[in-house]
Design a protein around this motif. Sequence first.
Motif, PDB file in Angstrom:
ATOM      1  N   LYS A   1       1.190  35.509  22.519  1.00  0.00           N
ATOM      2  CA  LYS A   1       2.601  35.592  22.147  1.00  0.00           C
ATOM      3  C   LYS A   1       2.924  36.915  21.476  1.00  0.00           C
ATOM      4  CE  LYS A   1       2.913  30.584  21.380  1.00  0.00           C
ATOM      5  NZ  LYS A   1       3.138  29.509  20.379  1.00  0.00           N
ATOM      6  N   GLU A   2       1.954  37.430  20.713  1.00  0.00           N
ATOM      7  CA  GLU A   2       2.155  38.709  20.022  1.00  0.00           C
ATOM      8  C   GLU A   2       0.915  39.567  20.192  1.00  0.00           C
ATOM      9  OE1 GLU A   2       4.067  39.065  16.037  1.00  0.00           O
ATOM     10  OE2 GLU A   2       2.120  39.879  15.430  1.00  0.00           O
ATOM     11  N   LEU A   3       1.137  40.837  20.484  1.00  0.00           N
ATOM     12  CA  LEU A   3       0.071  41.815  20.605  1.00  0.00           C
ATOM     13  C   LEU A   3       0.224  42.842  19.498  1.00  0.00           C
ATOM     14  CD1 LEU A   3      -2.212  43.388  22.153  1.00  0.00           C
ATOM     15  CD2 LEU A   3      -0.355  44.482  23.445  1.00  0.00           C
ATOM     16  N   ARG A   4      -0.870  43.127  18.811  1.00  0.00           N
ATOM     17  CA  ARG A   4      -0.885  44.206  17.811  1.00  0.00           C
ATOM     18  C   ARG A   4      -1.906  45.241  18.274  1.00  0.00           C
ATOM     19  NH1 ARG A   4      -1.427  42.291  11.785  1.00  0.00           N
ATOM     20  NH2 ARG A   4      -3.498  41.718  12.529  1.00  0.00           N
ATOM     21  N   TYR A   5      -1.410  46.372  18.723  1.00  0.00           N
ATOM     22  CA  TYR A   5      -2.270  47.433  19.258  1.00  0.00           C
ATOM     23  C   TYR A   5      -2.307  48.566  18.242  1.00  0.00           C
ATOM     24  CZ  TYR A   5      -4.587  50.235  22.821  1.00  0.00           C
ATOM     25  OH  TYR A   5      -5.516  50.970  23.530  1.00  0.00           O
ATOM     26  N   ILE A   6      -3.519  48.875  17.747  1.00  0.00           N
ATOM     27  CA  ILE A   6      -3.695  49.842  16.665  1.00  0.00           C
ATOM     28  C   ILE A   6      -4.538  51.004  17.168  1.00  0.00           C
ATOM     29  CG2 ILE A   6      -4.427  50.148  14.267  1.00  0.00           C
ATOM     30  CD1 ILE A   6      -4.476  47.018  14.108  1.00  0.00           C
ATOM     31  N   THR A   7      -4.116  52.220  16.877  1.00  0.00           N
ATOM     32  CA  THR A   7      -4.905  53.394  17.249  1.00  0.00           C
ATOM     33  C   THR A   7      -5.255  54.187  15.995  1.00  0.00           C
ATOM     34  OG1 THR A   7      -2.962  54.823  17.585  1.00  0.00           O
ATOM     35  CG2 THR A   7      -3.740  53.536  19.475  1.00  0.00           C
ATOM     36  N   PRO A   8      -6.397  54.901  16.004  1.00  0.00           N
ATOM     37  CA  PRO A   8      -6.836  55.627  14.808  1.00  0.00           C
ATOM     38  C   PRO A   8      -6.074  56.918  14.544  1.00  0.00           C
ATOM     39  CG  PRO A   8      -8.379  55.991  16.593  1.00  0.00           C
ATOM     40  CD  PRO A   8      -7.400  54.967  17.088  1.00  0.00           C
ATOM     41  N   ASN A   9      -5.241  57.317  15.492  1.00  0.00           N
ATOM     42  CA  ASN A   9      -4.491  58.555  15.326  1.00  0.00           C
ATOM     43  C   ASN A   9      -3.176  58.444  16.101  1.00  0.00           C
ATOM     44  OD1 ASN A   9      -5.096  59.145  18.141  1.00  0.00           O
ATOM     45  ND2 ASN A   9      -7.116  59.815  17.463  1.00  0.00           N
ATOM     46  N   SER A  10      -2.443  59.563  16.165  1.00  0.00           N
ATOM     47  CA  SER A  10      -1.126  59.573  16.822  1.00  0.00           C
ATOM     48  C   SER A  10      -1.164  60.148  18.226  1.00  0.00           C
ATOM     49  CB  SER A  10      -0.131  60.369  15.964  1.00  0.00           C
ATOM     50  OG  SER A  10       0.088  59.743  14.720  1.00  0.00           O
TER      51      SER A  10
ATOM     52  N   GLN B   1      -0.078  58.014   5.901  1.00  0.00           N
ATOM     53  CA  GLN B   1      -1.287  58.638   5.381  1.00  0.00           C
ATOM     54  C   GLN B   1      -2.203  59.012   6.537  1.00  0.00           C
ATOM     55  OE1 GLN B   1      -3.007  55.816   2.653  1.00  0.00           O
ATOM     56  NE2 GLN B   1      -1.321  55.980   1.192  1.00  0.00           N
ATOM     57  N   SER B   2      -2.809  60.163   6.457  1.00  0.00           N
ATOM     58  CA  SER B   2      -3.700  60.630   7.502  1.00  0.00           C
ATOM     59  C   SER B   2      -5.141  60.256   7.185  1.00  0.00           C
ATOM     60  CB  SER B   2      -3.580  62.148   7.666  1.00  0.00           C
ATOM     61  OG  SER B   2      -4.429  62.613   8.698  1.00  0.00           O
ATOM     62  N   GLY B   3      -5.853  59.777   8.216  1.00  0.00           N
ATOM     63  CA  GLY B   3      -7.267  59.474   8.051  1.00  0.00           C
ATOM     64  C   GLY B   3      -7.565  58.322   7.123  1.00  0.00           C
ATOM     65  N   THR B   4      -6.657  57.345   7.037  1.00  0.00           N
ATOM     66  CA  THR B   4      -6.838  56.194   6.153  1.00  0.00           C
ATOM     67  C   THR B   4      -6.828  54.920   6.969  1.00  0.00           C
ATOM     68  OG1 THR B   4      -5.640  57.389   4.419  1.00  0.00           O
ATOM     69  CG2 THR B   4      -5.999  55.025   4.080  1.00  0.00           C
ATOM     70  N   PRO B   5      -8.004  54.385   7.333  1.00  0.00           N
ATOM     71  CA  PRO B   5      -8.051  53.158   8.143  1.00  0.00           C
ATOM     72  C   PRO B   5      -7.336  51.996   7.460  1.00  0.00           C
ATOM     73  CG  PRO B   5     -10.215  54.195   8.061  1.00  0.00           C
ATOM     74  CD  PRO B   5      -9.362  54.922   7.070  1.00  0.00           C
TER      75      PRO B   5
ATOM     76  N   ASN C   1      -2.526  67.592   9.555  1.00  0.00           N
ATOM     77  CA  ASN C   1      -2.254  66.443   8.682  1.00  0.00           C
ATOM     78  C   ASN C   1      -1.326  65.404   9.320  1.00  0.00           C
ATOM     79  OD1 ASN C   1      -3.786  67.575   6.553  1.00  0.00           O
ATOM     80  ND2 ASN C   1      -2.020  68.798   5.904  1.00  0.00           N
ATOM     81  N   GLU C   2      -1.088  65.519  10.631  1.00  0.00           N
ATOM     82  CA  GLU C   2      -0.242  64.560  11.329  1.00  0.00           C
ATOM     83  C   GLU C   2      -1.020  63.786  12.389  1.00  0.00           C
ATOM     84  OE1 GLU C   2       2.888  63.766  10.653  1.00  0.00           O
ATOM     85  OE2 GLU C   2       2.913  65.212   8.994  1.00  0.00           O
ATOM     86  N   ARG C   3      -1.951  64.446  13.057  1.00  0.00           N
ATOM     87  CA  ARG C   3      -2.704  63.819  14.147  1.00  0.00           C
ATOM     88  C   ARG C   3      -3.449  62.568  13.675  1.00  0.00           C
ATOM     89  NH1 ARG C   3      -4.878  65.884  19.038  1.00  0.00           N
ATOM     90  NH2 ARG C   3      -4.070  67.939  18.447  1.00  0.00           N
TER      91      ARG C   3
ATOM     92  N   GLU D   1      -2.413  56.759  11.817  1.00  0.00           N
ATOM     93  CA  GLU D   1      -2.555  55.622  12.720  1.00  0.00           C
ATOM     94  C   GLU D   1      -1.213  55.177  13.299  1.00  0.00           C
ATOM     95  OE1 GLU D   1      -6.195  53.033  10.810  1.00  0.00           O
ATOM     96  OE2 GLU D   1      -4.214  52.850   9.900  1.00  0.00           O
ATOM     97  N   LEU D   2      -1.299  54.513  14.447  1.00  0.00           N
ATOM     98  CA  LEU D   2      -0.148  53.878  15.070  1.00  0.00           C
ATOM     99  C   LEU D   2      -0.401  52.383  15.190  1.00  0.00           C
ATOM    100  CD1 LEU D   2       0.533  56.341  18.042  1.00  0.00           C
ATOM    101  CD2 LEU D   2       1.847  56.197  15.910  1.00  0.00           C
ATOM    102  N   LEU D   3       0.644  51.604  14.999  1.00  0.00           N
ATOM    103  CA  LEU D   3       0.611  50.159  15.235  1.00  0.00           C
ATOM    104  C   LEU D   3       1.788  49.815  16.138  1.00  0.00           C
ATOM    105  CD1 LEU D   3      -0.060  47.130  14.766  1.00  0.00           C
ATOM    106  CD2 LEU D   3       1.306  47.274  12.657  1.00  0.00           C
TER     107      LEU D   3
END
Length: 359
Positions: free
Chosen positions: A175-184, A232-236, A272-274, A277-279
């Motif tokens: 019903k819901e997908l949460r797709y997370i990436t470590p960068n942009s 925040q950059s680089g913060t899992p 400092n942008e790459r 993370e993206l959700l």
Amino acid sequence: MARPQESRLKGTAKEKNESQPAVSQDSCMLLRLPGEIRNLIYSHLFTSTRLTFGERSTSRVSAKRMKPAPNSLAILRTCSLVKQEAGGLWLGQVLFNFENPEDMLDKLSELPSTTLSQIRYIRVGDDDDVYYRLVWVLKLLPDLCLDTLSVLGMSNGDIAYDTLSGLVKYGNGWKELRYITPNSEMLGFKRLDLFMADPYWRQPQPSTWNDILIQRDGLDSRASVTIYRSTQSGTPGAVLKPETRQLFEQKPSTEDLEMFGVEEDKQLLGMNERGKELLVVVRRGYQADISEQDSPPYLLENDIRQWAHGLTWAEIRRQCIDFLAESSDDDDPDFIEKGEDVEADRYNDVDEYEWNSVI
């Protein structure tokens, strides 16, 4: 829950030592509480429990096998009454966490359909299989009926983009997908000019994914795609917290739309942008049919089941994956066998994660 089904989820807990005395139901404080309170306690316990399975890479040539934390489901062994009360709840409340899609199939494809259909929360790490993205892998588990599927996506932006696009367009079973990436990078990579194929490039998001989802579920279905970006950059894990994320949307002007995605997005991928993370949260429409077709004919050409012709996952793995891996290992003089280290999962929150720096 029936004992044979529990035994299929190996590693959840050790068998009870028969020499240990059973807990007296009369002396158990938990059982003196009203049934409604006990159910709340069970739910609180199970929703804060995750069961981790799979092989986690520790270097390019070694790995460790992950197993659930000790005694994750020990409450089910306290007494017969607790097992009867809580045994029907845990499958739909714990988080099943898999290191990669193959580990997920290894564990879940063995389960009866009646058991698989009760699972509600799965998290899986993605990989870079160039032949079959995650959407096609999931079709080998047609009985899934998840509330939430969470995916820890690849750091390669183009692969992550292609995987998520496939899930939006063809994904079922959740019903819901949460797709997370470590960068942009997923929303900032430049167009790919592929050999003997049309160029591949990204489109403005989430509007493009929203349009695809609305075509599937209907204009009035309340289906939606929402993107969050970490501050925040680089913060899992920062993108999961409301205080360290913000809504993100790409809105190119009419003049810029024709050239959108051709070049790398310098704002998203700058210094400092790459590393932010993206959700992406994808919600299927109200009363959308999320069931997966479980019998032929299969209409999509990339569907693994098209060529599998009824093969089980174990048979597919043996013929198409393990065989190739063994051949590759024999031909590689520098190959070092993976270690047999086993590590119990440790966590403070079921949703926390670490990005694999090896990949």
